[in-house]
Write a protein that holds these residues in place. Structure first.
Motif, PDB file in Angstrom:
ATOM      1  N   VAL A   1       0.845  -1.202   0.000  1.00 38.70           N
ATOM      2  CA  VAL A   1       0.000   0.000   0.000  1.00 38.70           C
ATOM      3  C   VAL A   1       0.874   1.244   0.000  1.00 38.70           C
ATOM      4  O   VAL A   1       1.996   1.253   0.531  1.00 38.70           O
ATOM      5  N   VAL A   2       0.358   2.280  -0.637  1.00 35.54           N
ATOM      6  CA  VAL A   2       0.974   3.605  -0.588  1.00 35.54           C
ATOM      7  C   VAL A   2      -0.015   4.515   0.115  1.00 35.54           C
ATOM      8  O   VAL A   2      -1.183   4.620  -0.289  1.00 35.54           O
ATOM      9  N   ARG A   3       0.449   5.172   1.165  1.00 33.25           N
ATOM     10  CA  ARG A   3      -0.395   6.089   1.928  1.00 33.25           C
ATOM     11  C   ARG A   3       0.033   7.527   1.641  1.00 33.25           C
ATOM     12  O   ARG A   3       1.203   7.815   1.422  1.00 33.25           O
ATOM     13  N   GLY A   4      -0.979   8.407   1.674  1.00 37.72           N
ATOM     14  CA  GLY A   4      -0.712   9.813   1.447  1.00 37.72           C
ATOM     15  C   GLY A   4      -0.243  10.501   2.723  1.00 37.72           C
ATOM     16  O   GLY A   4      -0.013   9.858   3.758  1.00 37.72           O
ATOM     17  N   ALA A   5      -0.135  11.817   2.613  1.00 38.70           N
ATOM     18  CA  ALA A   5       0.357  12.590   3.757  1.00 38.70           C
ATOM     19  C   ALA A   5      -0.559  12.468   4.960  1.00 38.70           C
ATOM     20  O   ALA A   5      -0.111  12.593   6.116  1.00 38.70           O
ATOM     21  N   GLU A   6      -1.858  12.202   4.730  1.00 43.04           N
ATOM     22  CA  GLU A   6      -2.817  12.074   5.838  1.00 43.04           C
ATOM     23  C   GLU A   6      -3.061  10.620   6.192  1.00 43.04           C
ATOM     24  O   GLU A   6      -4.086  10.292   6.802  1.00 43.04           O
ATOM     25  N   ARG A   7      -2.165   9.742   5.796  1.00 42.61           N
ATOM     26  CA  ARG A   7      -2.187   8.321   6.137  1.00 42.61           C
ATOM     27  C   ARG A   7      -3.322   7.559   5.481  1.00 42.61           C
ATOM     28  O   ARG A   7      -3.613   6.414   5.834  1.00 42.61           O
ATOM     29  N   GLN A   8      -3.995   8.146   4.499  1.00 40.81           N
ATOM     30  CA  GLN A   8      -5.043   7.413   3.783  1.00 40.81           C
ATOM     31  C   GLN A   8      -4.400   6.605   2.666  1.00 40.81           C
ATOM     32  O   GLN A   8      -3.389   7.002   2.093  1.00 40.81           O
ATOM     33  N   VAL A   9      -4.987   5.448   2.333  1.00 40.53           N
ATOM     34  CA  VAL A   9      -4.498   4.606   1.243  1.00 40.53           C
ATOM     35  C   VAL A   9      -4.875   5.248  -0.082  1.00 40.53           C
ATOM     36  O   VAL A   9      -6.053   5.501  -0.346  1.00 40.53           O
ATOM     37  N   ILE A  10      -3.855   5.539  -0.909  1.00 36.73           N
ATOM     38  CA  ILE A  10      -4.134   6.133  -2.212  1.00 36.73           C
ATOM     39  C   ILE A  10      -3.864   5.158  -3.363  1.00 36.73           C
ATOM     40  O   ILE A  10      -4.318   5.384  -4.485  1.00 36.73           O
ATOM     41  N   ALA A  11      -3.127   4.079  -3.086  1.00 37.77           N
ATOM     42  CA  ALA A  11      -2.863   3.056  -4.099  1.00 37.77           C
ATOM     43  C   ALA A  11      -2.470   1.774  -3.385  1.00 37.77           C
ATOM     44  O   ALA A  11      -1.911   1.803  -2.282  1.00 37.77           O
ATOM     45  N   PHE A  12      -2.765   0.653  -4.035  1.00 38.70           N
ATOM     46  CA  PHE A  12      -2.361  -0.630  -3.447  1.00 38.70           C
ATOM     47  C   PHE A  12      -2.147  -1.649  -4.561  1.00 38.70           C
ATOM     48  O   PHE A  12      -2.614  -1.484  -5.697  1.00 38.70           O
ATOM     49  N   ALA A  13      -1.438  -2.707  -4.197  1.00 41.18           N
ATOM     50  CA  ALA A  13      -1.215  -3.838  -5.120  1.00 41.18           C
ATOM     51  C   ALA A  13      -1.169  -5.110  -4.294  1.00 41.18           C
ATOM     52  O   ALA A  13      -0.480  -5.163  -3.266  1.00 41.18           O
ATOM     53  N   THR A  14      -1.943  -6.117  -4.723  1.00 38.40           N
ATOM     54  CA  THR A  14      -1.879  -7.411  -4.052  1.00 38.40           C
ATOM     55  C   THR A  14      -0.692  -8.181  -4.617  1.00 38.40           C
ATOM     56  O   THR A  14      -0.432  -8.182  -5.826  1.00 38.40           O
ATOM     57  N   LEU A  15       0.042  -8.851  -3.728  1.00 33.50           N
ATOM     58  CA  LEU A  15       1.280  -9.527  -4.112  1.00 33.50           C
ATOM     59  C   LEU A  15       1.048 -11.021  -4.305  1.00 33.50           C
ATOM     60  O   LEU A  15       0.326 -11.663  -3.531  1.00 33.50           O
ATOM     61  N   LEU A  16       1.656 -11.547  -5.343  1.00 29.98           N
ATOM     62  CA  LEU A  16       1.721 -12.995  -5.574  1.00 29.98           C
ATOM     63  C   LEU A  16       3.132 -13.419  -5.189  1.00 29.98           C
ATOM     64  O   LEU A  16       4.106 -12.925  -5.753  1.00 29.98           O
ATOM     65  N   ASP A  17       3.230 -14.348  -4.258  1.00 29.17           N
ATOM     66  CA  ASP A  17       4.491 -14.578  -3.572  1.00 29.17           C
ATOM     67  C   ASP A  17       4.893 -16.053  -3.643  1.00 29.17           C
ATOM     68  O   ASP A  17       4.052 -16.934  -3.855  1.00 29.17           O
ATOM     69  N   THR A  18       6.184 -16.305  -3.519  1.00 25.60           N
ATOM     70  CA  THR A  18       6.704 -17.663  -3.333  1.00 25.60           C
ATOM     71  C   THR A  18       7.582 -17.643  -2.088  1.00 25.60           C
ATOM     72  O   THR A  18       8.815 -17.656  -2.184  1.00 25.60           O
ATOM     73  N   PRO A  19       6.963 -17.605  -0.920  1.00 20.54           N
ATOM     74  CA  PRO A  19       7.747 -17.402   0.302  1.00 20.54           C
ATOM     75  C   PRO A  19       8.725 -18.522   0.606  1.00 20.54           C
ATOM     76  O   PRO A  19       9.751 -18.307   1.251  1.00 20.54           O
ATOM     77  N   GLY A  20       8.420 -19.756   0.128  1.00 20.21           N
ATOM     78  CA  GLY A  20       9.324 -20.869   0.415  1.00 20.21           C
ATOM     79  C   GLY A  20      10.560 -20.834  -0.460  1.00 20.21           C
ATOM     80  O   GLY A  20      11.691 -20.838   0.026  1.00 20.21           O
ATOM     81  N   ALA A  21      10.363 -20.762  -1.765  1.00 20.60           N
ATOM     82  CA  ALA A  21      11.492 -20.801  -2.695  1.00 20.60           C
ATOM     83  C   ALA A  21      12.156 -19.446  -2.862  1.00 20.60           C
ATOM     84  O   ALA A  21      13.342 -19.357  -3.184  1.00 20.60           O
ATOM     85  N   ARG A  22      11.377 -18.359  -2.660  1.00 18.13           N
ATOM     86  CA  ARG A  22      11.866 -16.991  -2.865  1.00 18.13           C
ATOM     87  C   ARG A  22      12.509 -16.814  -4.238  1.00 18.13           C
ATOM     88  O   ARG A  22      13.563 -16.186  -4.376  1.00 18.13           O
ATOM     89  N   THR A  23      11.869 -17.408  -5.242  1.00 19.90           N
ATOM     90  CA  THR A  23      12.362 -17.257  -6.610  1.00 19.90           C
ATOM     91  C   THR A  23      11.641 -16.129  -7.338  1.00 19.90           C
ATOM     92  O   THR A  23      12.259 -15.371  -8.072  1.00 19.90           O
ATOM     93  N   ASP A  24      10.329 -16.038  -7.156  1.00 20.30           N
ATOM     94  CA  ASP A  24       9.495 -15.095  -7.894  1.00 20.30           C
ATOM     95  C   ASP A  24       8.627 -14.294  -6.956  1.00 20.30           C
ATOM     96  O   ASP A  24       8.167 -14.793  -5.924  1.00 20.30           O
ATOM     97  N   MET A  25       8.393 -13.058  -7.363  1.00 25.25           N
ATOM     98  CA  MET A  25       7.347 -12.254  -6.745  1.00 25.25           C
ATOM     99  C   MET A  25       6.667 -11.502  -7.881  1.00 25.25           C
ATOM    100  O   MET A  25       7.298 -11.140  -8.877  1.00 25.25           O
ATOM    101  N   SER A  26       5.361 -11.302  -7.748  1.00 24.58           N
ATOM    102  CA  SER A  26       4.625 -10.603  -8.783  1.00 24.58           C
ATOM    103  C   SER A  26       3.473  -9.856  -8.125  1.00 24.58           C
ATOM    104  O   SER A  26       3.310  -9.879  -6.906  1.00 24.58           O
ATOM    105  N   VAL A  27       2.681  -9.161  -8.951  1.00 20.90           N
ATOM    106  CA  VAL A  27       1.516  -8.438  -8.448  1.00 20.90           C
ATOM    107  C   VAL A  27       0.297  -8.858  -9.240  1.00 20.90           C
ATOM    108  O   VAL A  27       0.393  -9.330 -10.369  1.00 20.90           O
TER     109      VAL A  27
END
Length: 882
Positions: free
Chosen positions: A739-765
């Motif tokens: 998430v990206v928050r603005g100066a007033e701490r409100q969420v102005i943009a976000f991206a859900t992550l696709l993760d490979t926490p075990g292998a740590r080979t790839d990450m995507s959105v």
């Protein structure tokens, strides 16, 4: 991605297919095309059967057998030599194609010769389903490092050269021998010369037009530039040598002085051209009928011509198949050769074709075994000659069992082609039993040779049958059932033809005597027809295969566990739960897929251990085929293409995926100045970046959903599905969110992550959404922070997703799909920001990796793309209305 700002265009991360309306428009034609071709083939086959039946009234079985036995070994050796010359000439088609296409790296001549010989040997023998020379060539050339687009051009060049060569030489033959043709077929010689001359002029005109205007030759979906004059001349010479040598094979087998060689070459090429137009493998039946019609009423008895045709089929079609199997068996025995060089890899890859060849060989051996039980024994193989004291009941049982075993091989051959281990065991058992029973009952050399070679080849290629599946897991395709039906029809016809001098009576069914062949043939024919009918009835009445249904909670949990243990980030889309799952019996790998109409579309490659992927691909193709559907794999990676090629599918490039190598990513240097500027501006404006773990997402779901709704309203879009994520609360909360928050701490943009926490080979959105009033540079800030964070945590690549239609050549000489896609990519900004999406991803200096659609050829890819678009958008209405 479901969309970005002008900095990162409104585009789906995993890519949407272009031209869905065009693809949908050809769907009906694609549905009718196989039926039209099949109907044309059936009509010509029916005409050939009718003609052969009429001609058989002038043919005596005993005379045909006598003519076969009268051929000297020297004459047969000359015929074999002529066949060798023909196949050697056919190798020139592939070598010319390699020279014309000029693939990089260059393919050694021996690899081109191997691909050509094996391809022609297989396609000439049997043209059912995946058993095509194109699949053989694709496998070998791909292993030699040739790119898929170049392989497609090679296949087009070979097919065009071979087909055009047949009609070119046929036209020359008719032009030179029109008088003889008039006597054979009762057609006016002047008309024949005019038609042949017009055909030659048309071919010459097309070649000259293409050469001087630089137009292209199109065959199916692939287009080739017209070759130069030298190469065209070389192809003409190759065709003349090929067809002349092939004609000599049959001419040598005819009685001496039957017809002058020049006249017979003309007859041969005309018969070959008519047989090729029937789309039947080897023009079987049609070619033979044309040759027999030409000799009807002439000085040469049709018994002699029929014997020559049988020997010609054995020498020109069966023998090369046996040589190809022996060649691959030899490569299999040398499997310890290190696969380092391209040539060594190609030789090793050729051994993976053994199941295809053994499927055809087993089918041929089964047909020979079955037909051998119907026909009276030939001289030298008298009934019971090996065991003359065998009790009569055992002899009769051995005769019946060998014919039934032949029928069994026809069905087992399908399992061999699909690499089933159960089929391997059954085929080995049937081959061994068939050899013993054939010798006991008194059989011919052909079936004993086929069965012996089949047994040896099976023993040397055991490791190629690596699918742990039951024999009847796949459902026989309609084409295979048709082939079995043709063998049964031939057996029934042979029964009446070979024993038509025997007067029928009911007592024949119960007559058991050593020298009574007709009763045994009647019982064998009845047994195999009844068993085949029972197999067909069982196939119709057995329960249907599983349908495309959403997974239950347990299956979805198992799939998520598999995803978390592997190294492909985009596999996390399974968490959406909107796709059906095909799991292995061990539940350690799966395919996620959707279904629309007749299209069964798998998303990505199989997910799980590499050892399980082969079985999953085959099971998915069989499952779709069992319900009359077309199997397709969407957005597969280049290193997996051999899996789909082996299953008879063809790759089509969709675009390129941007994968950032994180070890080389940094903000230093002039090229990274825009990214540094975006970060500095964002931090001055009070923006912050953070990663929310799944447990931290639920408290901010309402705020994220508000951002998502605002984004959808701004773009007048609806939620997507299938290869795209949608804002569903459970799905968003199941994975990390940047998430990206603005100066007033409100969420102005976000991206859900696709993760490979075990292998740590790839990450995507996946989902990437923002407020309409976000400050400029926000998405650059978000992505740069994501890449730096992934690099710090030790990930290898960050996948920015596919740029649809990227990397497709718009050149006029490229295949039609590439030209259309390239044109849309460069000129379709009005409809979709193709170039803008690629430009945004280029900021991060990615490695561009191709993504493919794998499905059957013809119009199927267009239909599948339309169905993918409909699956993504919730129907065609969603495609049109976003």
């Amino acid at each position: 991605m479901n969309g970005l700002t002008a900095e990162a265009p409104e585009a789906v991360q995993h890519g949407e297919p272009a031209g869905p309306a065009i693809a949908h428009g050809v769907s009906r034609l694609a549905a009718w095309r196989p039926w039209l071709l099949g109907a044309a083939g059936l009509v010509m086959a029916a005409m050939a059967v009718f003609a052969l039946d009429r001609l058989s009234q002038e043919i005596d079985y005993a005379s045909v057998v006598a003519a076969l036995s009268a051929k000297s070994l020297g004459l047969l050796a000359l015929a074999v030599l002529a066949a060798a010359v023909s196949y050697t000439a056919m190798i020139g088609y592939d070598l010319s194609a390699l020279r014309h296409v000029g693939p990089e790296p260059a393919v050694p001549a021996r690899i081109g010769a191997l691909a050509a010989f094996c391809g022609f040997a297989l396609s000439n023998s049997m043209g059912v389903g995946a058993f095509t020379g194109g699949a053989v060539r694709w496998r070998i050339y791909a292993a030699a490092g040739v790119k898929p687009g170049q392989i497609a051009r090679i296949l087009v060049f070979v097919t065009a050269s071979f087909s055009i060569g047949i009609f070119f030489v046929a036209a020359i033959g008719v032009l030179l021998q029109a008088g003889q043709m008039q006597g054979w077929f009762g057609l006016d010689a002047t008309l024949l010369r005019v038609l042949a001359g017009l055909t030659l002029l048309a071919m010459l005109g097309v070649a000259l037009l293409g050469r001087f205007k630089r137009t292209a030759l199109r065959l199916g979906p692939v287009t080739l530039r017209v070759p130069g004059a030298k190469l065209v001349l070389a192809q003409g010479v190759i065709s003349i040598i090929d067809l002349t040598a092939a004609a000599v094979v049959l001419w040598l087998l005819l009685p001496d002085g039957a017809v002058p060689l020049p006249s017979f070459i003309a007859l041969y090429v005309v018969a070959i051209a008519i047989g090729a137009a029937s789309h039947l493998p080897g023009g079987i039946g049609v070619f033979d009928a044309v040759v027999l019609l030409a000799f009807q009423g002439g000085p040469v008895p049709l018994d002699q011509v029929a014997a020559a045709l049988l020997l010609y089929r054995a020498i020109y079609f069966v023998l090369p198949l046996l040589v190809a199997v022996l060649l691959l068996t030899g490569f299999e025995l040398r499997h310890r050769v290190p696969a380092v060089a391209g040539g060594a890899r190609a030789l090793r890859a050729s051994t993976r074709l053994m199941p295809r060849f053994l499927g055809v060989l087993a089918f041929g051996a089964g047909a020979a075994l079955l037909l051998g039980g119907i026909a009276p024994p030939v001289e030298g193989f008298e009934p019971g000659f090996m065991l003359p004291n065998l009790p009569q009941p055992l002899f009769e049982a051995s005769h019946l069992l060998s014919s039934v075993g032949g029928l069994g091989l026809l069905f087992v051959a399908y399992g061999l082609a699909h690499r089933l281990d159960a089929a391997w065991w059954l085929a080995l058992l049937l081959a061994g039993g068939g050899i013993l029973l054939s010798v006991v009952r008194g059989s011919g050399v052909l079936e004993l040779t086929l069965l012996t070679l089949l047994g040896v080849a099976l023993l040397t290629s055991r490791r190629r049958f690596d699918r742990r599946a039951r024999m009847f897991t796949p459902t026989l395709s309609p084409g295979w059932w048709l082939a079995v039906a043709c063998v049964l029809a031939a057996a029934t016809w042979l029964l009446f033809f070979a024993h038509r001098d025997v007067e029928y009576s009911r007592q024949l069914w119960w007559r058991f005597e050593l020298d009574e062949n007709a009763p045994r043939a009647m019982r064998a024919t009845l047994a195999v027809v009844l068993l085949a009918g029972a197999a067909g009835l069982w196939s119709l009445l057995k329960p249907a295969q599983s349908r495309a249904e959403r997974p239950d909670a347990a299956a979805l949990a198992r799939a998520v566990a598999i995803v978390e243990a592997q190294d492909r980030a985009d596999a996390n889309l399974v968490r959406m739960g909107d796709k059906a799952l095909l799991l292995t019996p061990e539940a350690d790998a799966f395919i996620m897929y959707g279904r629309r109409g007749r299209s069964w579309i798998a998303l990505y490659d199989p997910i799980g251990p590499a050892a399980q992927r082969i079985e999953l691909v085959w099971r998915f193709v069989e499952m779709a085929d069992a319900q009359g559907g077309r199997a397709a794999f969407y957005q597969v990676r280049p290193d997996s293409l051999p899996l789909y090629i082996d299953a008879g599918l063809q790759p089509l490039k969709l675009g390129e995926a941007a994968r950032v190598r994180l070890s080389a990513f940094e903000l230093k240097g002039k090229a990274r100045q825009p990214l540094r500027t975006a970060i500095n501006r964002a931090e001055r404006e009070g923006m912050t970046f953070e990663i929310l773990r799944p447990a931290e997402v639920p408290p901010v779901l309402d705020e994220l959903e508000a951002v998502s709704r605002a984004w959808l309203d701004q773009h007048k879009a609806r939620e997507k599905a299938f290869s795209l994520g949608a804002f569903e609360r459970d799905y968003v909360a199941s994975q990390p969110v940047a998430v990206v928050r603005g100066a007033e701490r409100q969420v102005i943009a976000f991206a859900t992550l696709l993760d490979t926490p075990g292998a740590r080979t790839d990450m995507s959105v996946d989902l990437m959404r923002h407020r309409p009033d976000m400050p400029p540079g926000t998405m650059d800030f978000l992505f740069t922070k994501l890449l730096l964070m992934a690099k710090e945590q030790g990930y290898g690549f960050f996948d920015l997703g596919m740029a649809p239609l990227s990397g497709l050549a718009a050149h006029r000489l490229a295949p039609i799909w590439y030209r259309l896609g390239g044109m849309v990519f460069h000129r379709g900004e009005r409809f979709y920001n193709f170039r803008g999406l690629r430009a945004f991803k280029e900021k991060f200096d990615p490695v561009w990796e191709p993504r493919y659609l794998c499905t059957a050829g013809g119009l199927d890819p267009w239909v599948v793309l339309a169905d993918v678009a409909a699956l993504q958008s919730g129907g065609l209405r969603g495609v049109i209305g976003k």
